[in-house]
Design a protein around this motif. Structure first.
Motif, PDB file in Angstrom:
ATOM      1  N   ASP A   1       0.829  -1.210   0.000  1.00 44.51           N
ATOM      2  CA  ASP A   1       0.000   0.000   0.000  1.00 44.51           C
ATOM      3  C   ASP A   1       0.863   1.260   0.000  1.00 44.51           C
ATOM      4  O   ASP A   1       0.617   2.191  -0.769  1.00 44.51           O
ATOM      5  CB  ASP A   1      -0.908   0.038   1.239  1.00 44.51           C
ATOM      6  CG  ASP A   1      -2.159  -0.820   1.064  1.00 44.51           C
ATOM      7  OD1 ASP A   1      -2.425  -1.269  -0.064  1.00 44.51           O
ATOM      8  OD2 ASP A   1      -2.857  -1.049   2.079  1.00 44.51           O
TER       9      ASP A   1
ATOM     10  N   SER B   1      -5.266  -2.211   2.350  1.00 49.26           N
ATOM     11  CA  SER B   1      -6.440  -1.932   1.512  1.00 49.26           C
ATOM     12  C   SER B   1      -6.876  -3.177   0.745  1.00 49.26           C
ATOM     13  O   SER B   1      -8.015  -3.294   0.331  1.00 49.26           O
ATOM     14  CB  SER B   1      -6.134  -0.806   0.532  1.00 49.26           C
ATOM     15  OG  SER B   1      -5.144  -1.251  -0.365  1.00 49.26           O
TER      16      SER B   1
ATOM     17  N   ALA C   1      -0.528  -1.967  -5.894  1.00 44.51           N
ATOM     18  CA  ALA C   1      -1.642  -2.922  -5.792  1.00 44.51           C
ATOM     19  C   ALA C   1      -1.585  -3.960  -6.906  1.00 44.51           C
ATOM     20  O   ALA C   1      -2.252  -5.005  -6.838  1.00 44.51           O
ATOM     21  CB  ALA C   1      -2.961  -2.166  -5.832  1.00 44.51           C
TER      22      ALA C   1
END
Ligand code: BDR
Ligand code: CA
Length: 309
Positions: free
Chosen positions: A56, A98, A61
């Protein structure tokens, strides 16, 4: 040159986290196929979560993270939370990642990816205990074909150990796995304490890193400050050693490292010398293993600072 396919097998860990930040910040050099994690510095749940947190911070990602082995093959589990903090990431503020780890087990990911890949096409950096790689070799011995090089942070020769008098932590944590890997015939570069203890933070290097404003540089600075404190209080030495960034730096700039052919055997029987690496330069037969003897520490820091900037 197009980016080189790379898998990073790690146990973040303060210095693993800096290694990941360095690799994530180098998309022109590495096409990171995946990050696999293993129990080591802290539990396998925490090392997987920590890899996701660092992903993150690096805004990567696109790189999948696969959680792996929850403990060593045979030896009793040891962790190094006293060196890396309870979370494994020193005093970095912990936010829930996330996105989660991918569904596949790290060992299956390694085996499937490597079996399907072209010969000599993928580099592997290992900065934790060698459990995942040993299991992948047992699951599918042909994984070795795809490996162009395996760069391992592990072992010690002239420096002596950092977890016991004669053993370095990654090898000590799973000596049986290390024995399988070093006996595998894979093209290995072992970067042990003899080399990584040459690459330490100094006031000048930390000032340069601290002057950078990117999130990844700020995270690396905080992690290394924590490492300095631990090194001073637990080992009585100045400067945090950059153990795990070394394999990544080697893959980027092999010219910064002097390596010599060696035969490496691992002690698995003795309780006193568990995980000792017998690094032999007087070879009885040709070897595919090299041992890092010297590092250009300024060169490694220049690379780190330029990449994290
Ligand atoms: C190694 O042990 C771990 O604690 C560090 O992350 C590094 O991989 C150094 O001996
Ligand atoms: Ca590590």
């Amino acid at each position: 040159m197009s980016p080189r396919p790379l898998i990073i097998d790690c146990d973040p860990g303060v210095d693993d986290a800096v290694a990941l930040l360095l690799a994530f910040a180098s998309p022109d050099v590495f096409d990171i196929v995946g990050v696999t994690t293993v129990a080591g510095n802290v539990s396998s749940t925490l090392t997987a979560r920590n890899a996701c947190i660092i992903r993150d911070i690096a805004e990567r990602a696109d790189v999948p993270v696969f959680a792996g082995a929850a403990g060593p093959l045979m030896a009793e589990t040891v962790e190094a939370g006293h060196f890396h903090g309870e979370s494994g990431l020193g005093d970095l503020a912990i936010a829930e990642p996330s996105c989660d780890v991918s569904a596949a087990h790290a060992v299956h990911f390694l085996a499937e990816t490597l079996v399907a890949a072209a010969p000599n096409s993928i580099s592997l950096a290992v900065t934790g205990p060698l459990t995942n790689l040993a299991l992948a070799l047992r699951l599918a011995p042909e994984v070795g074909r795809a490996l162009r090089e395996v760069v391992i942070m592990g072992g010690a020769r002239t420096e002596g150990g950092n977890i016991t008098a004669s053993a370095e932590f990654n090898i000590y944590a799973d000596p049986h796995a290390a024995r399988i890997v070093f006996a595998s015939g894979l093209p290995i570069v072992a970067i042990g304490l003899d080399a990584t203890h040459q690459v330490r933070t100094t006031d000048a290097r930390m000032r340069e890193l601290g002057a950078l404003s990117s999130a990844r540089a700020r995270a690396a600075h905080q992690l290394l400050r924590f490492g300095e404190h631990v090194e001073r209080t637990l080992a009585g030495r100045e400067g945090a050693p950059l153990h795990d960034p070394c394999p990544i730096a080697y893959l980027m700039r092999p010219d910064l490292f002097t390596t010599v052919p060696a035969c490496i055997a691992v002690e698995t029987e003795s309780t006193l010398t568990r995980g000792h690496t017998a690094v032999e330069f007087r070879l009885q037969a040709p070897t595919n293993t090299r041992w890092a003897a010297q590092v250009d520490a300024d060169g490694v820091f220049d690379e780190l600072i330029a990449r994290l900037a």
